[in-house]
Enzyme design. Structure first.
Site, short mmCIF file in Angstrom:
data_model
loop_
_atom_site.label_atom_id
_atom_site.label_comp_id
_atom_site.label_asym_id
_atom_site.label_seq_id
_atom_site.Cartn_x
_atom_site.Cartn_y
_atom_site.Cartn_z
N LYS A 250 0.84 -1.24 0.08
CA LYS A 250 0.01 -0.31 0.14
C LYS A 250 0.85 1.36 -0.02
O LYS A 250 2.12 1.12 0.12
CB LYS A 250 -0.90 0.02 1.11
CG LYS A 250 -0.21 0.21 2.52
CD LYS A 250 -1.16 -0.25 3.76
CE LYS A 250 -0.38 -0.05 5.18
NZ LYS A 250 -1.28 -0.54 6.25
N TYR B 222 13.18 31.97 2.78
CA TYR B 222 11.82 32.56 3.35
C TYR B 222 11.89 32.95 4.82
O TYR B 222 12.40 32.18 5.46
CB TYR B 222 10.73 31.93 2.92
CG TYR B 222 10.40 31.79 1.40
CD1 TYR B 222 10.30 32.68 0.63
CD2 TYR B 222 9.98 30.50 1.00
CE1 TYR B 222 10.20 32.67 -0.93
CE2 TYR B 222 9.62 30.26 -0.24
CZ TYR B 222 9.65 31.37 -1.25
OH TYR B 222 9.22 31.34 -2.62
C1 LIG Z 1 -0.30 -1.40 6.78
C2 LIG Z 1 -0.82 -2.64 7.33
C3 LIG Z 1 -0.07 -3.66 7.60
C4 LIG Z 1 1.40 -3.52 7.55
O1 LIG Z 1 1.93 -2.80 8.49
P1 LIG Z 1 3.54 -2.46 8.94
O2 LIG Z 1 3.85 -1.93 10.27
O3 LIG Z 1 4.04 -1.64 7.98
O4 LIG Z 1 4.12 -3.99 8.78
C5 LIG Z 1 -0.64 -4.82 7.89
N1 LIG Z 1 -1.97 -4.85 8.00
C6 LIG Z 1 -2.73 -3.95 7.84
C7 LIG Z 1 -4.41 -4.15 7.87
C8 LIG Z 1 -2.08 -2.71 7.51
O5 LIG Z 1 -3.13 -1.68 7.20
#
Ligand SMILES: *Cc1c(COP(=O)(O)O)cnc(C)c1O
Length: 393
Positions: free
Chosen positions: A45, A287
């Site tokens: 993701k 800035y």
């Molecule tokens: C983001 C997520 C993960 C992975 O989490 P990490 O801490 O990056 O390993 C796993 N399961 C779900 C449902 C998530 O949203």
């Protein structure tokens, strides 16, 4: 470190290097910790945690047994990649929100979907009309207070699934921890595990003769720290990219197992200076005139800024690496520019600055940028602009 990029792209001369071997090594380290019988899932993701979905996909596909995405379009892209490359299909699961027509497309593509709430009953007529069967994993909210059926909602949820067996096959059950990375004592996680086991039991009961359910609850932290949270598969995100979920996780790992597995950061972020020049003592930089040169100072103007995901909170706080040396960020981070002090650099032409990653003996870890910017390493990497070039090295 790569040579500076093609000068035809000078206007966007900040780039990311994705270390393919590091990702493969992190997957091996995780498999080592997990032992046999636990499937390794990789989470892609957030544009593969900012590393670049397209660049990471071939690497994660080779290294993992399962791929997890949020966006259904990413899942379909995995299927496209497999078809084009003639590589065997991996199990793919969509964790995020989908519409009915997307659920149909996922069913057609043989992609699994997390079943999170009774609102998904609207998929049923669409699946029937299309004549397809969807593989679903029931998401139980065991205490995160996000998506999933709470224990109280489970009965009604199971009712709709029992009535939709012709078009929804329940293939798995999942949940997600709330605070495994925030603490060194895991009492809340243990209560979530108990709720998960109870929910799984009720699900099995309600579905009667259903086949084996794939159970998964652990993200990186729990995969590393909690052996009995590993079940059939883990969903590793941050650790696959070579970053620790938190300092607490690293400390717990040492306390619990006496050793800390070596995760290798996959990402480096570099850029070529747009120009360098000398500013006389007393000159202001950026800035707000928040920095004034105490002595004659050689500056490099770097062609990136908060637009590209370099947080403005790094103003006057961070340093970058040039020729293996720390060069402070002077004044404010701007939309498309950062100015750094390169007085000590020897190079005369364009200089290469490392914003994140290693250069010689020095490094700027994502954790360091996160501390300076008052956030977590997850946010640092995922917010690096999707428009930047990513090169697999
Ligand atoms: C983001 C997520 C993960 C992975 O989490 P990490 O801490 O990056 O390993 C796993 N399961 C779900 C449902 C998530 O949203």
């Amino acid at each position: 470190m790569l040579p500076p990029p093609d000068p035809r792209f000078a206007a966007q001369s900040s780039w990311l290097e994705i270390d393919a071997q590091a990702l493969a090594q992190n997957a091996r380290v995780l498999r080592d910790v997990l032992g046999a019988g636990v499937r390794l899932g990789g989470v892609l993701k957030g544009n593969a945690y900012g590393h670049g979905f397209a660049q990471v996909l071939p690497l994660a596909h080779a290294a993992c047994d399962i791929l997890y995405v949020i966006d259904p379009r990413d899942a379909l892209e995995v299927r496209g990649f497999e078809a084009k490359g003639g590589v065997p299909r991996r199990q793919v699961l969509v964790l995020g929100a989908v519409e009915a027509d997307e659920a149909v497309a996922l069913a057609r593509a043989g992609v699994d979907l997390a079943l999170t709430d009774s609102g998904q009953e609207r998929f049923v007529p669409a699946l029937r009309a299309a004549g397809v069967r969807l593989r679903g994993h029931v998401h139980i909210d065991t205490g995160l207070g996000r998506e999933g059926f709470t224990p109280g909602e489970l009965a009604s949820g199971l009712g709709f699934l029992a009535a939709a067996r012709d078009v929804i096959e329940v293939a798995g059950v999942l949940s997600h921890f709330a605070n495994t990375e925030d603490v060194t004592e895991q009492s809340y996680a243990l209560s979530q595990l108990a709720a998960f086991d109870e929910g799984t039991r009720r699900l099995r009961e309600a579905l009667g003769g259903a086949g084996e359910l794939e159970r998964h609850i652990a993200a990186s932290a729990a995969a590393l720290l909690l052996p009995h949270a590993r079940y059939d598969a883990v969903r590793a995100g941050i650790a696959l990219y070579g970053l620790w979920p938190s300092n607490e996780t690293r400390l717990s790992m040492r306390a619990l197992t006496g050793r800390v597995p070596e995760l290798k950061p996959v990402l480096a972020w570099r850029c070529q200076s747009q120009l360098t020049k000398w500013l006389p003592k007393g000159s202001y930089v950026g800035y707000g005139c928040t920095f004034r040169c105490p002595v004659d100072t050689r500056i490099a103007v770097l062609p990136l800024g908060y637009f590209d995901g370099y947080p403005r909170l790094l103003s006057s706080r961070a340093h970058v690496l040039v020729e293996g040396q720390r060069c402070p960020v002077l004044g404010r981070v701007m939309m498309n520019h950062v100015v750094v002090d390169v007085t000590r650099a020897q190079g005369q032409g364009a200089l290469v600055a490392t914003l994140l990653g290693r250069d010689g003996d020095e490094q700027v870890p994502a954790d360091q940028l996160a501390a300076w910017a008052q956030t977590i390493n997850y946010e640092i990497v995922t917010r690096i602009g999707a428009h930047l070039r990513r090169i697999v090295v």
